[in-house]
Design an enzyme around this catalytic site. Structure first.
Site, PDB file in Angstrom:
ATOM      1  N   TYR A 120       0.845  -1.202   0.000  1.00  0.00           N
ATOM      2  CA  TYR A 120       0.000   0.000   0.000  1.00  0.00           C
ATOM      3  C   TYR A 120       0.880   1.251   0.000  1.00  0.00           C
ATOM      4  O   TYR A 120       0.675   2.170  -0.799  1.00  0.00           O
ATOM      5  CB  TYR A 120      -0.924  -0.024   1.223  1.00  0.00           C
ATOM      6  CG  TYR A 120      -1.877   1.138   1.281  1.00  0.00           C
ATOM      7  CD1 TYR A 120      -3.036   1.146   0.511  1.00  0.00           C
ATOM      8  CD2 TYR A 120      -1.622   2.241   2.092  1.00  0.00           C
ATOM      9  CE1 TYR A 120      -3.914   2.221   0.557  1.00  0.00           C
ATOM     10  CE2 TYR A 120      -2.493   3.320   2.142  1.00  0.00           C
ATOM     11  CZ  TYR A 120      -3.635   3.296   1.373  1.00  0.00           C
ATOM     12  OH  TYR A 120      -4.498   4.369   1.412  1.00  0.00           O
TER      13      TYR A 120
HETATM   14  N1  LIG Z   1      -9.575   6.232   4.447  1.00  0.00           N
HETATM   15  C1  LIG Z   1      -8.333   6.598   4.739  1.00  0.00           C
HETATM   16  O1  LIG Z   1      -7.910   6.704   5.899  1.00  0.00           O
HETATM   17  C2  LIG Z   1      -7.374   6.920   3.632  1.00  0.00           C
HETATM   18  C3  LIG Z   1      -6.141   7.481   3.957  1.00  0.00           C
HETATM   19  C4  LIG Z   1      -5.258   7.797   2.942  1.00  0.00           C
HETATM   20  C5  LIG Z   1      -5.605   7.562   1.634  1.00  0.00           C
HETATM   21  N2  LIG Z   1      -6.806   7.006   1.337  1.00  0.00           N
HETATM   22  C6  LIG Z   1      -7.120   6.769  -0.074  1.00  0.00           C
HETATM   23  O2  LIG Z   1      -8.336   7.404  -0.385  1.00  0.00           O
HETATM   24  C7  LIG Z   1      -8.955   6.748  -1.489  1.00  0.00           C
HETATM   25  C8  LIG Z   1     -10.403   6.475  -1.151  1.00  0.00           C
HETATM   26  O3  LIG Z   1     -10.408   5.522  -0.104  1.00  0.00           O
HETATM   27  P1  LIG Z   1     -11.612   5.320   0.918  1.00  0.00           P
HETATM   28  O4  LIG Z   1     -11.052   5.403   2.282  1.00  0.00           O
HETATM   29  O5  LIG Z   1     -12.763   6.195   0.525  1.00  0.00           O
HETATM   30  O6  LIG Z   1     -11.905   3.787   0.651  1.00  0.00           O
HETATM   31  P2  LIG Z   1     -13.204   3.064   0.177  1.00  0.00           P
HETATM   32  O7  LIG Z   1     -12.911   1.605   0.211  1.00  0.00           O
HETATM   33  O8  LIG Z   1     -14.369   3.577   0.918  1.00  0.00           O
HETATM   34  O9  LIG Z   1     -13.320   3.565  -1.339  1.00  0.00           O
HETATM   35  C9  LIG Z   1     -12.481   3.076  -2.359  1.00  0.00           C
HETATM   36  C10 LIG Z   1     -13.329   2.912  -3.608  1.00  0.00           C
HETATM   37  O10 LIG Z   1     -12.477   2.402  -4.662  1.00  0.00           O
HETATM   38  C11 LIG Z   1     -13.264   1.511  -5.415  1.00  0.00           C
HETATM   39  N3  LIG Z   1     -12.412   0.581  -6.160  1.00  0.00           N
HETATM   40  C12 LIG Z   1     -11.644  -0.411  -5.640  1.00  0.00           C
HETATM   41  N4  LIG Z   1     -11.062  -1.106  -6.632  1.00  0.00           N
HETATM   42  C13 LIG Z   1     -11.455  -0.540  -7.799  1.00  0.00           C
HETATM   43  C14 LIG Z   1     -11.183  -0.825  -9.170  1.00  0.00           C
HETATM   44  N5  LIG Z   1     -10.400  -1.845  -9.542  1.00  0.00           N
HETATM   45  N6  LIG Z   1     -11.750  -0.043 -10.118  1.00  0.00           N
HETATM   46  C15 LIG Z   1     -12.576   0.985  -9.761  1.00  0.00           C
HETATM   47  N7  LIG Z   1     -12.882   1.287  -8.479  1.00  0.00           N
HETATM   48  C16 LIG Z   1     -12.321   0.531  -7.509  1.00  0.00           C
HETATM   49  C17 LIG Z   1     -14.107   0.776  -4.363  1.00  0.00           C
HETATM   50  O11 LIG Z   1     -15.231   0.138  -4.928  1.00  0.00           O
HETATM   51  C18 LIG Z   1     -14.456   1.897  -3.400  1.00  0.00           C
HETATM   52  O12 LIG Z   1     -15.699   2.507  -3.726  1.00  0.00           O
HETATM   53  C19 LIG Z   1      -8.128   5.476  -1.732  1.00  0.00           C
HETATM   54  O13 LIG Z   1      -7.248   5.688  -2.815  1.00  0.00           O
HETATM   55  C20 LIG Z   1      -7.354   5.316  -0.433  1.00  0.00           C
HETATM   56  O14 LIG Z   1      -6.158   4.593  -0.611  1.00  0.00           O
HETATM   57  C21 LIG Z   1      -7.714   6.679   2.303  1.00  0.00           C
END
Ligand SMILES: NC(=O)c1ccc[n+]([C@@H]2O[C@H](COP(=O)([O-])OP(=O)(O)OC[C@H]3O[C@@H](n4cnc5c(N)ncnc54)[C@H](O)[C@@H]3O)[C@@H](O)[C@H]2O)c1
Length: 219
Positions: free
Chosen positions: A124
């Protein structure tokens, strides 16, 4: 606006929320693991709205906590494929259209893990570090085309990814303990920053990386 997600229901749910504000929006299901899917998403936007001004790449997956050297290769490859290759495929599909716009903006969602490297989350962290590198290269490549490219690096934001059954509560606790403000960030806080980076108000900033870390990031 087009909301695209591999999970069509999720895309529709987000699109419905956006529609409540009165903005024109449609939802499509696409998989960022395939170039054809990413291109189809861009084609959909061009067909429905006549062009593309802003690309926001937020799709991503987490991983099971494990020492880097013990991670099964297929897990490593899956995380890199969605979180890094998927972002590259989507930007590659969108850049020709964005260059036609007079206000092109790309916002990539990386993570503080990509700057600092979270223990036991190496795939990650590496994928998100890759997104930062891509942001910086693209920012330079598109500087004269009026397409500004920036990334955000959240720490821990209260979303389904963080609360999912597969997430280890001990890892969440460790991540939380590193945040001087002592709380999770909210999706609204991320949206505010992303909206500014996607707007014409952001006009002399490209290749930048913006923290949402409650004070965790120190560089
Ligand atoms: N939540 C946190 O603490 C956090 C922190 C840092 C970064 N992020 C990043 O923020 C972004 C959003 O994450 P989140 O926390 O909302 O997670 P989440 O799991 O709620 O949302 C991620 C979305 O990506 C979609 N997805 C996954 N694989 C896919 C694919 N192959 N094609 C198209 N869509 C796909 C999923 O269906 C989901 O709706 C991500 O890139 C995550 O790495 C999140």
């Amino acid at each position: 606006m087009v909301v695209a997600d591999i999970d069509g229901n999720r895309a529709k749910q987000v699109a419905d929320e956006v529609a409540a504000s009165g903005a024109p929006v449609s939802a499509v299901s696409l998989d960022v693991r395939a170039s054809a899917g990413c291109r189809a998403g861009v084609d959909h936007a061009v067909q429905v709205y006549g062009g593309l001004d802003v690309l926001i790449c937020s799709a991503g997956i987490g991983q099971a906590a494990t020492p880097a050297w013990e991670q099964p290769e297929e897990d490593w490859l899956r995380v890199i494929d969605v979180n890094l290759n998927g972002v590259w495929r989507t930007t590659a599909a969108a850049v020709p259209e964005l260059r036609r716009s007079d206000r092109g903006r790309i916002v990539l969602v990386s993570s503080v893990a990509g700057k600092e490297g979270n223990p036991h989350l190496a795939a990650y962290s590496a994928s998100k570090a890759g997104v930062i590198g891509l942001t910086k290269s693209l920012g330079k490549e598109l500087g004269r085309d009026g397409v500004l490219v920036n990334a955000v690096t959240p720490a821990v934001i209260d979303t389904p990814m963080v609360r999912s059954e597969g997430s280890d509560p001990a890892v969440l606790e460790t991540l939380l303990s590193k945040i001087p403000m002592g709380r999770l960030g909210t999706t609204e806080e991320v949206a505010e920053l992303v909206a500014w980076l996607a707007s014409p108000s952001c006009s002399f900033t490209t290749g930048g990386v913006f923290d949402l870390s409650g004070g965790r990031s120190t560089y």
